[in-house]
Design a protein around this motif. Sequence first.
Motif, short mmCIF file in Angstrom:
data_model
loop_
_atom_site.label_atom_id
_atom_site.label_comp_id
_atom_site.label_asym_id
_atom_site.label_seq_id
_atom_site.Cartn_x
_atom_site.Cartn_y
_atom_site.Cartn_z
N GLN A 412 81.24 19.39 -33.46
CA GLN A 412 80.44 19.11 -32.32
C GLN A 412 80.19 20.68 -31.53
O GLN A 412 79.13 21.02 -31.17
CB GLN A 412 80.96 18.36 -31.13
CG GLN A 412 80.99 16.88 -31.62
CD GLN A 412 81.91 15.86 -30.58
OE1 GLN A 412 82.08 16.42 -29.71
NE2 GLN A 412 82.22 14.68 -31.17
N LEU A 413 81.32 21.55 -31.74
CA LEU A 413 81.08 22.84 -31.08
C LEU A 413 80.18 23.59 -32.07
O LEU A 413 79.20 24.24 -31.75
CB LEU A 413 82.35 23.37 -31.25
CG LEU A 413 82.41 24.87 -30.48
CD1 LEU A 413 82.01 24.98 -28.91
CD2 LEU A 413 83.58 25.46 -30.66
N LEU A 414 80.23 23.30 -33.37
CA LEU A 414 79.18 24.18 -34.25
C LEU A 414 78.00 23.55 -34.25
O LEU A 414 77.10 24.27 -34.08
CB LEU A 414 79.73 23.85 -35.90
CG LEU A 414 78.82 24.39 -36.73
CD1 LEU A 414 78.74 25.93 -36.91
CD2 LEU A 414 79.14 23.73 -38.20
N GLN A 415 77.92 22.27 -33.93
CA GLN A 415 76.41 21.59 -33.61
C GLN A 415 75.74 22.00 -32.44
O GLN A 415 74.45 22.69 -32.37
CB GLN A 415 76.41 20.00 -33.58
CG GLN A 415 75.31 19.30 -33.41
CD GLN A 415 75.49 17.66 -33.26
OE1 GLN A 415 76.45 17.61 -32.21
NE2 GLN A 415 75.07 17.04 -33.92
N GLN A 416 76.38 22.57 -31.44
CA GLN A 416 75.80 23.06 -30.02
C GLN A 416 75.74 24.40 -30.32
O GLN A 416 74.41 25.00 -30.01
CB GLN A 416 76.92 22.79 -28.86
CG GLN A 416 77.22 21.48 -28.57
CD GLN A 416 78.62 21.41 -27.72
OE1 GLN A 416 79.18 22.38 -27.34
NE2 GLN A 416 79.19 20.14 -27.59
N ASP A 417 76.49 25.30 -30.90
CA ASP A 417 76.23 26.75 -31.25
C ASP A 417 75.15 26.84 -31.91
O ASP A 417 74.18 27.89 -32.06
CB ASP A 417 77.61 27.31 -31.63
CG ASP A 417 78.33 27.47 -30.30
OD1 ASP A 417 77.88 27.25 -29.28
OD2 ASP A 417 79.43 27.75 -30.59
N ALA A 418 74.82 26.00 -33.38
CA ALA A 418 73.93 26.20 -34.20
C ALA A 418 72.69 25.94 -33.51
O ALA A 418 71.60 26.43 -33.78
CB ALA A 418 74.23 25.36 -35.39
N LYS A 419 72.50 24.90 -32.73
CA LYS A 419 71.26 24.54 -32.09
C LYS A 419 70.70 25.57 -31.06
O LYS A 419 69.65 26.00 -31.10
CB LYS A 419 71.64 23.21 -31.07
CG LYS A 419 70.12 22.86 -30.38
CD LYS A 419 70.52 21.54 -29.73
CE LYS A 419 69.35 20.97 -29.07
NZ LYS A 419 69.41 19.63 -28.24
#
Length: 558
Positions: A412-419
């Motif tokens: 989820q953290l990767l998902q947020q930062d990637a966005k």
Amino acid sequence: MKLTLKRPDAQSADVRRALGLGAAAIALLAVTACSGSESTGNSEKVDVGGQLVAQMPAAKGDVDNIVWNLTDGEPDSLDPRMAATYSGGQVVNNLCEPLVTNDAEYNLTPNLAEFEQVSPTELRYTLIADAEFWDGTPVTAEDVAYSLNRAAEPSSFVNFIYANVKSIEATGDREVTVRFSKPDEMFNNEMTTIAGLIVEKDFTEKAADKVGTPGGGLMCSGPFELTSWTSGDSIELTRNDTYWNPDRRPFAASVKFTFVTDTTAVTQALESGEIDGAYELAASSLGSLADSSVGNLVFGPSTQSVHFDVAGPDGPLADLKLREALGLVVDREGIAEKIYNGAASPLYTSVTPTTWPSDESDLYQAAYDKFESARTYDVEKAKSLVEESDYSGQEIVLATVAGDETQGRVAQLLQQDAKQAGINIKIQTLQPLVMAQAGYDAAKRKGLDLMFSESFNGVQDPLEPTGFMFLPGAFYNYTNFSDPTVTANLVQARQSFDGAERARLFLAAQEIYEAANATIPVVSTNTATFLSKDLTGAITSFAYWAMPQMAYVGSTKD
């Protein structure tokens, strides 16, 4: 005194340099660190003073049964040559034995056999143990030669370990000779792992493709015998009371391995005493378990790491600029501190620092520092790379294990930062067995772009993990990476018994394969072990995975 979650300073960059970054070197600092305790009924609360511990104090007495959870779930195979998962390797190393072994500090010693490097291309093993298989037949040189030749077959997961082997023959009643087409500095050390486990020839030939399955079983000579395997529930072992090595006679009359994978369920079962112990605990459970009144939480040195692996050669991540951008939106320091509760360190290359040979650590460190600088968290730079790439906003599917809260939070953290960088990630959960199979079966990776990967290596040698990831046709070479210079350097390094020369060749290869970003390093982790307060003796370094770890666990009381 109470175990604290405060992480040891040995995880800082400066101290890692001073220690030479070997897991064995770190473990030497901690193996005696269990002096403080407080009375808790008839048992003790271990205080390790914030250090990494390779093994808990020795057991004093027998126990009837130990229930131990396989945090990675049910194994897909107990066939030694295929048991490359966390769960498979852990179980099978209690059942089958290697010719040579490592202790908790990664020191190589004889086991079933002594060894002699007769020449750079000839290695001789001489059986020294009067070992018997569980059915009472002796372990012979013929069984050894058969087992090693079987592990060398193309269908074997550990075939890579045998890449330079020319022949394996029983050359005497108690002697086996391995001849190599090229010198091989890796081979003997790798014999401590699943690549070198010995099975009975007659039984294995009769079991054929059912060996290591719930219906096929095994025939080995280890300290425990396989009693039953109930699919979906548990694996049960019974102490081998005729075991040849009295120094490693198990304290437990039986061991039951359970397959609970849900983080909350595992934590509750440990705290209630339903399960006595477990390795590789989820980071989200560490706070609760550290405060437990029923057991001890101990951290040990490890070669383990967490990565995001590109799942195949096609799809959006075929674009190298997009892969590089993903590497820059991984907040490694934040993940280590906030999600792993400090029980991990940021990782900037696919090979962990604990894998480096101690004598050449300065060479490896200098190269590592450059990657650390280049891969520091930088969303703006990642955004620019995305704009330069051919990526057009399509979903990138990231696979995680269902029920693993830590993996979910990292994803989820990767998902947020990637966005923020313009990358659209979809998280897809897979059941543990399916995820394990996806690790070596391309068909199970269909439709996936990224996989959350928790990997490890059995010995302290950078050539082991890279050989499985970056050589053509390797099991974990998901992107079909192939570079003639990388291949030549890794092959040549394996032929050299000179550490400095191996480092030079390896680091030249690393410079090339890391640029492909086929695997995106996240953190290196410590082994987290929880054990009931009434038990002790557990191996708590990651060396446990290639040892009969349950043989050491017993009562705190005489």
